[in-house]
Design a protein around this motif. Structure first.
Motif, PDB file in Angstrom:
ATOM      1  N   LEU A   1       1.693   1.431  -4.053  1.00 53.45           N
ATOM      2  CA  LEU A   1       1.048   2.010  -3.547  1.00 53.45           C
ATOM      3  C   LEU A   1       0.622   3.729  -3.868  1.00 53.45           C
ATOM      4  CD1 LEU A   1      -1.890   2.165  -5.622  1.00 53.45           C
ATOM      5  CD2 LEU A   1      -3.358   1.967  -3.078  1.00 53.45           C
TER       6      LEU A   1
ATOM      7  N   THR B   1      -3.006  -4.575  -0.140  1.00 51.31           N
ATOM      8  CA  THR B   1      -3.957  -3.855  -1.595  1.00 51.31           C
ATOM      9  C   THR B   1      -4.740  -3.858  -1.889  1.00 51.31           C
ATOM     10  OG1 THR B   1      -1.815  -2.764  -2.166  1.00 51.31           O
ATOM     11  CG2 THR B   1      -3.785  -2.296  -3.465  1.00 51.31           C
TER      12      THR B   1
ATOM     13  N   VAL C   1       0.976  -1.172   0.280  1.00 49.40           N
ATOM     14  CA  VAL C   1       0.303   0.168  -0.019  1.00 49.40           C
ATOM     15  C   VAL C   1       0.665   1.513   0.133  1.00 49.40           C
ATOM     16  CG1 VAL C   1      -2.016   1.387   1.750  1.00 49.40           C
ATOM     17  CG2 VAL C   1      -1.518  -1.732   0.754  1.00 49.40           C
TER      18      VAL C   1
END
Length: 436
Positions: free
Chosen positions: A276, A335, A273
């Motif tokens: 991301l 994610t 994440v």
């Protein structure tokens, strides 16, 4: 409407764009590989890891303080294309040390290479912006600056992701970076080839603006730095532009430093994440960098700076609200699970908004630095900006550390950044009134 993408088909822009792209890519490929190898494969102690991170960060930024004045003077006094080729040749030698450190798990070698890459970036930094007014038409400089900024962030993203992939954990639990060692050398070689195609950019004539003072070389790095910054900031429009850019990077330094703890300790998510977040942020800055050129139709202007700064502040404030109300999780999620959260996509889109607004704010200011001074002074101006920017980022990071130590939460620091955007908007407005 000015279409800056056509510049990518010209020799006067494509080689310098490619060279700076590969430089930023390799910088982040090496740094990410180094950090992952040291943190996961060498050290097993939290205090050692924290000390290494602090030392590495300081060694990389130190050349910007010490050598920016020298790099700016040289870039204005010599053929910029020649300096590009010298710097890119030096990068190959630097990466030999870096690759050796990655292969041998040798921390001193890694830190030597990291410091040298800081020197490399210090001398290349003024070139990538100062060369544009010499090779591009006046109505192309903003578009070219936007493409350089967008390319830099995409390169940062790509280098960071590849650095994480190329440091591999074997079945016995050990970490190895042979592929990363080969990668940094290969990218350095390609970058040198690209640098060989940069067209000549001779030192500009000081007489192009009557009465503009000629400045010779000063090899005393401390005196040269003080003289350069004071002389540049003495000009009101440059003072406001550099102060605006520095304030932007100060806020950016706080956000960048908070991303890992924000992801782990506020959104209860894992490293995927965090990647991301970085990807979304990099893409957003790239979008904003290109979009502002279309909005300004190639004109170098600060008229959108106040609204861009305020828009960035609104998005940061929204991120603060989302973080403050985020529900706790018993374990770190990936994610897919993060995006399944009712507010997951809202966080992603909010990050995108922050980044787009940031790109729209800062790109015209960089273009302003290189177009409102004589061509013989552009590199010095960018170098002065780099010195002040570095100082602002250090001060912001120290302030953040102090706030965390006295108990200010990660989410609350976001609120402070949102308030800071008001100051950035005010500075942008003052610059707009002074110049537009």
């Amino acid at each position: 409407m000015q279409d800056s993408l056509h510049l990518l088909r010209t020799r006067r822009f494509l080689p310098i764009f490619t060279t700076q792209f590969l430089g930023a890519f390799n910088d982040n490929l090496f740094r990410t590989s180094m950090v992952l190898l040291v943190i996961y494969g060498i050290y097993r102690d939290a205090e050692q890891e924290a000390a290494f991170s602090a030392i590495a960060g300081g060694l990389f930024i130190l050349p910007f303080f010490l050598l920016s004045a020298l790099s700016g003077q040289l870039a204005d006094a010599m053929d910029k294309a020649k300096i590009v080729r010298i710097v890119k040749s030096a990068e190959i030698a630097i990466m030999l040390f870096g690759a050796g450190g990655l292969l041998l798990h040798n921390i001193p070698l890694l830190l030597v290479a990291l410091t040298a890459m800081g020197v490399h970036s210090t001398f290349f930094g003024p070139i990538k912006y100062a060369i544009l007014p010499q090779h591009l038409n006046k109505d192309e400089v903003l578009g070219g600056t936007g493409l350089v900024e967008a390319g830099t962030y995409i390169a940062i993203l790509g280098g960071t992701i590849l650095g994480g992939i190329l440091v591999v954990q074997r079945p016995d639990g050990t970490f190895h970076a042979e592929f990363a060692a080969v990668g940094v050398l290969l990218v350095a070689l390609i970058g040198r080839i690209a640098g060989g195609f940069v067209p000549q950019a001779l030192a500009a004539d000081d007489a192009e603006i009557p009465g503009y003072p000629h400045r010779g070389m000063d090899w005393h790095i401390v005196r040269a730095s003080v003289t350069l910054v004071s002389a540049t900031l003495h000009v009101r429009r440059l003072f406001l532009a550099i102060l605006s850019i520095s304030f932007f990077w100060a806020m950016g330094a706080v956000l960048a430093a908070q991303f890992p703890p924000l992801v782990k300790n506020v959104f209860y998510a894992n490293q995927s994440v965090a990647t991301l977040f970085l990807a979304v942020f990099s893409v957003g800055v790239a979008i904003g960098s290109v979009a502002i050129n279309r909005m300004l139709k190639g004109q170098v202007s600060a008229r959108f700076a106040p609204s861009s700064a305020l828009m960035m502040g609104v998005f940061v404030l929204l991120l603060y609200v989302l973080a403050k109300d985020w529900s706790a999780s018993p374990e770190l999620v990936g994610t897919r699970e993060f995006l399944r959260h009712p507010l997951g996509w809202a966080v992603v889109l909010d990050l995108l908004g922050i980044a787009i607004a940031g790109g729209m704010f800062v790109v015209p200011l960089y273009a302003f630095l290189t177009t409102t001074v004589p061509k013989s002074e552009t590199a010095r101006t960018v170098a002065a900006n780099n010195i002040v920017n570095s100082g602002a980022m250090v001060v912001a990071t120290l302030m953040l550390t102090g706030l965390v130590l006295v108990g200010v939460s990660v989410a609350e620091t976001l609120f402070l950044v949102a308030l800071g955007s008001i100051v950035a908007a005010w500075l942008g407005w003052k610059l707009h009134l002074a110049c537009d």
